[in-house]
Design an enzyme around this catalytic site. Structure first.
Site, PDB file in Angstrom:
ATOM      1  N   THR A   1       2.668   4.603  -8.684  1.00  0.00           N
ATOM      2  CA  THR A   1       2.590   3.640  -7.674  1.00  0.00           C
ATOM      3  C   THR A   1       1.550   2.485  -7.880  1.00  0.00           C
ATOM      4  O   THR A   1       0.064   3.117  -8.060  1.00  0.00           O
ATOM      5  CB  THR A   1       2.425   4.257  -6.311  1.00  0.00           C
ATOM      6  OG1 THR A   1       3.150   5.336  -6.069  1.00  0.00           O
ATOM      7  CG2 THR A   1       1.879   3.351  -5.351  1.00  0.00           C
TER       8      THR A   1
ATOM      9  N   LYS B   1       7.526   0.959  -1.828  1.00  0.00           N
ATOM     10  CA  LYS B   1       6.980   2.307  -1.975  1.00  0.00           C
ATOM     11  C   LYS B   1       5.555   2.087  -1.125  1.00  0.00           C
ATOM     12  O   LYS B   1       5.284   2.867  -0.359  1.00  0.00           O
ATOM     13  CB  LYS B   1       6.572   2.539  -3.447  1.00  0.00           C
ATOM     14  CG  LYS B   1       5.564   3.576  -3.850  1.00  0.00           C
ATOM     15  CD  LYS B   1       6.109   4.757  -3.416  1.00  0.00           C
ATOM     16  CE  LYS B   1       4.964   5.943  -3.388  1.00  0.00           C
ATOM     17  NZ  LYS B   1       5.111   7.114  -4.035  1.00  0.00           N
TER      18      LYS B   1
ATOM     19  N   LYS C   1      -6.049   4.526  -1.174  1.00  0.00           N
ATOM     20  CA  LYS C   1      -5.616   3.642  -2.283  1.00  0.00           C
ATOM     21  C   LYS C   1      -4.307   2.926  -1.824  1.00  0.00           C
ATOM     22  O   LYS C   1      -4.205   1.681  -1.760  1.00  0.00           O
ATOM     23  CB  LYS C   1      -5.331   4.183  -3.549  1.00  0.00           C
ATOM     24  CG  LYS C   1      -5.058   3.274  -4.800  1.00  0.00           C
ATOM     25  CD  LYS C   1      -4.514   3.936  -5.961  1.00  0.00           C
ATOM     26  CE  LYS C   1      -3.005   4.454  -5.777  1.00  0.00           C
ATOM     27  NZ  LYS C   1      -2.239   4.702  -6.711  1.00  0.00           N
TER      28      LYS C   1
END
Lengths: 293, 293, 293, 293
Positions: free
Chosen positions: A93, A169, A238
């Site tokens: 990711t 995502k 994050k």
């Protein structure tokens, strides 16, 4: 087929095992040697450097964040050591900007780059049941899809621009974080009036919100069972930060994401940084000076 | 059994029909006479005043908001005209404070009050498949449950304090509003990078978010199909406002709800006040100067 | 004294002129040559490279952002070309993390680094009346203070860690942005009830808020006079983003700053990216479908 | 002139004294008798009921909130007991909707209603230096202005619709609350990097923010001196809530006010409900698990 794998954390190791099971010649690299030993014992070969793992037909990488990939894949010179024609499938990711940069960098060096971030926790990876969001050069995607299917329940194609898979995502993880915070606030409201959060969640997951994510997370929240962490809270921060940055780059404000970012930071300040990101839900209770669980 | 029904909007009429089908003697009151005519043609009796509908063993009310109930049930003198021992089942979505006040007022007058807000839209009410959140005096609840089951798929009990059922209802509607706004923001983020919102929603509802609410609402949003309204946007604002007020009364901040409140107001200012509350999702596109759909 | 100056935008040129007026030997570098010509005509010497400007006793830099400084001062090799013992005074508004990195990098190379971000617009710089926030090695600060005083009304010392001056600068600019958005929202509320925003601002600046910032900005807002820009809106976004990043690095959520960040992005999406950051206030009117001015 | 005064809290008593000093015949009513005794000893006459205070030419009321005024002035029958032609000057901070209702109610009864909310704390009221925002029927305003000037530094006229003065008052108090929270967040950011909040505030109030409100409140915050309360925190929450409600009624979202509302609620949950509203600033420190002061 000769397959390189870079990054043998819980997710990467699961991927590697499924590729080994598929009968492929797998060469692995990982920063800490322990995980390498384990995979070698299961039939993989060891690469001494990231570049060694790029001496393959296809390379999968699964690393924690942009900076790590920058260091391990770019700064290490691995791309320059890559076998001609290699397809690099990045399962990590990463930020949209970094995906764009990686795609351009691979193109410069005559390599193919496919973005393939995954949905699913380590147990799902081990079971070969991940959902994989996939985008990049069509020929490269076609080449790697059969391999991805060795560890995927389903492959979701998002066209030929790699970073689109990363946007999706981030949008999914943002939606999960929003769900967690919303469950926390709704639970705190119920609790303030003497209704057990679990009783509220039972109605929700028994009716309108009967989805895997709601069932899994509402159970963790109702029990305040935040350890061991399946996905650590700072990783949630994050991903929300990356969603906000992607939004900002296209002048798209995301006010819910902004609230989530603050809530994650507050949770870390409160000492929950080593817990699962579902601990975000505890914040709604903390703000009203009550305790979840 | 003799049953009074007050309020014959789309929801109340559905309830009334299921009670008629159950073979009960139903007496109905509604502000506008049209709906009364229709039900009378189907076998109900007409009450000329709200008090007339309280001349029954059990009374169901389904009205839009606190102020309407105050006027129709309290100020009209209906409670004073009520038959001794009547159980009043309020199906409306009301504020927690109002539910507490109603419970106390009924107790003063020797009447029983049961809160039974429902989950489901008019078609679900017509089909007798509502989910009903139920709380109040145990004897009264026991007495009315068989009647509720005539229009409910499931009855969810929340104890003997009526307002607890209302808190749960507000928490669920808050969660739905949060889902709508989150789908909007996630969709706007995807769209900003050339990914169709529908493609994002397909992944979501095909995996982690495979729930009725996500499927229904993401389809409405992807198609920007906000009319006809199943639940009007200002009603969504009202429920979020009631959730915030309930939170405030117990010193429980709900930061996501605050963002939703602002987003609802903004949507009304933008002219979407007559649309379905799923139009809230269009705001995320508007804020980035793009258009949904 | 031999003084290098890097960056001759409106702010940097003002600083340079005041140093020339003070009788110093000033060598200047700027990316576009026009500004250099002007200063040379006023008595400065030209440096052909940034490194040339570092062939001095003291160097002042005034550049737009971290990336520019990284490129001009670090990647260009200027620091390696620096005269031994040079003190580099960075007047730019940079991130806290970048200030820390610069301080460490200078120390590695045996150079002194002083952070001295300034408060004031170009006219104030020209008049030599800036307020300068100053931090770094005490000996270096002592050495440069008499020079700073040539263009400062007041020097505000913040100790020996350079980045502290930058934190203060970000905190001040965050406070200004908050004031602008608040004036916008308060003005939109007044306007919604038929009160001219200017009438509200007159009370405010005539009583509790009788401060230069309130007077200047409320006048711009009341007149919707957002061009020409004194400080462009995207620079305001940048500073709020840097404040948020600094907060996050120390687990300090800043919920007001999060709202401001979204509002700035929305303003850019609405087409106000070339206007003064006071145009942020127009958002409060836009969100309620009214128009400021 | 015969003047009635209703409400002898710290603010109302200050007003009463200045009217006595002006040589007027003052008749006072207050719920608790202590304050009445004190004023009687200073020359006022006692009214046994609110209606008694309305047996005057002009009546000033200074009460805590809508509900109190509703009870004391309306439900008590005081308006019906009012002398013909009385002008009622309401100095209280009330909601816009309530001001509209009061204006209509007075008109119905043939009485004049002037809204005159004030800016200033008790010591300012005592000194006769309040800033008074004034709106209502022009003839009535003209009649009462010389009396208001006995306790005002300045009278700010806002036309003939009473509630406009109330909107302005709410907008000013919202701006103050925003300033307090912003000082808190800016201070927490500075503190996180080792800069004393007081040092930051010194720069601010010494330059761009050199205003009475910033000087007063930043000193309270820097010293964490929140007791005794000049204006209690829940009153700040009330005013922000009224600003939000006024905004909502005109489809005007106020996102900063929403953040403030949550922050106030959080502060009350944290136990600061008896402190001055400047304690709001402590929340920014609490959220980052540090302590102010």
């Amino acid at each position: 087929m000769q397959i390189g794998i870079i990054g043998l954390g819980a997710m990467g190791a699961g991927v590697a095992r499924n590729l080994l099971k598929g009968g492929h010649d797998v060469v692995v690299w990982n920063r800490s040697p322990q995980a390498v030993e384990t995979l070698v014992a299961e039939g993989a070969r060891r690469a001494d450097t990231p570049g060694g793992a790029f001496d393959a037909e296809i390379v999968f990488s699964m690393l924690a964040q942009d900076e790590t990939i920058e260091e391990v894949v770019v700064a290490s010179g691995a791309l320059d050591a890559a076998r001609k024609g290699v397809v690099h499938v990045n399962l990590s990711t990463v930020s949209v900007a970094f995906a764009d940069r990686m795609e351009a960098l691979h193109a410069e060096k005559g390599l193919a780059y496919v973005a393939a971030p995954v949905l699913g926790r380590p147990d799902v990876a081990a079971a070969g049941q991940l959902n994989v969001l996939c985008a990049g050069d069509p020929a490269a995607v076609a080449k790697v899809t059969p391999l991805i299917e060795l560890f995927a329940k389903q492959v979701w194609p998002f066209g030929d621009k790699a970073s689109r898979a990363n946007v999706v995502k981030l949008a999914v993880n943002f939606s999960l974080a929003s769900m967690i915070e919303t469950l926390g606030e709704a639970g705190a409201l119920a609790d303030a009036y003497g209704v057990e959060p679990a009783a509220l969640y039972e109605v929700m997951t028994g009716t309108l919100f009967a989805a895997p994510a709601y069932k899994t997370y509402s159970a963790l929240i109702a029990d305040a069972r935040f350890e061991p962490a399946g996905f650590k809270l700072p990783l949630g921060l994050k991903d929300v930060r990356l969603a906000l940055a992607a939004g900002e780059a296209q002048s798209t404000p995301l006010p819910i994401a902004s609230v989530l970012r603050d809530a994650f930071i507050e949770a870390i300040a409160a000492g929950d940084g080593a817990k699962d990101w579902s601990a975000l839900a505890a914040g709604a209770f903390r703000r009203s000076a009550r305790k979840l669980g």
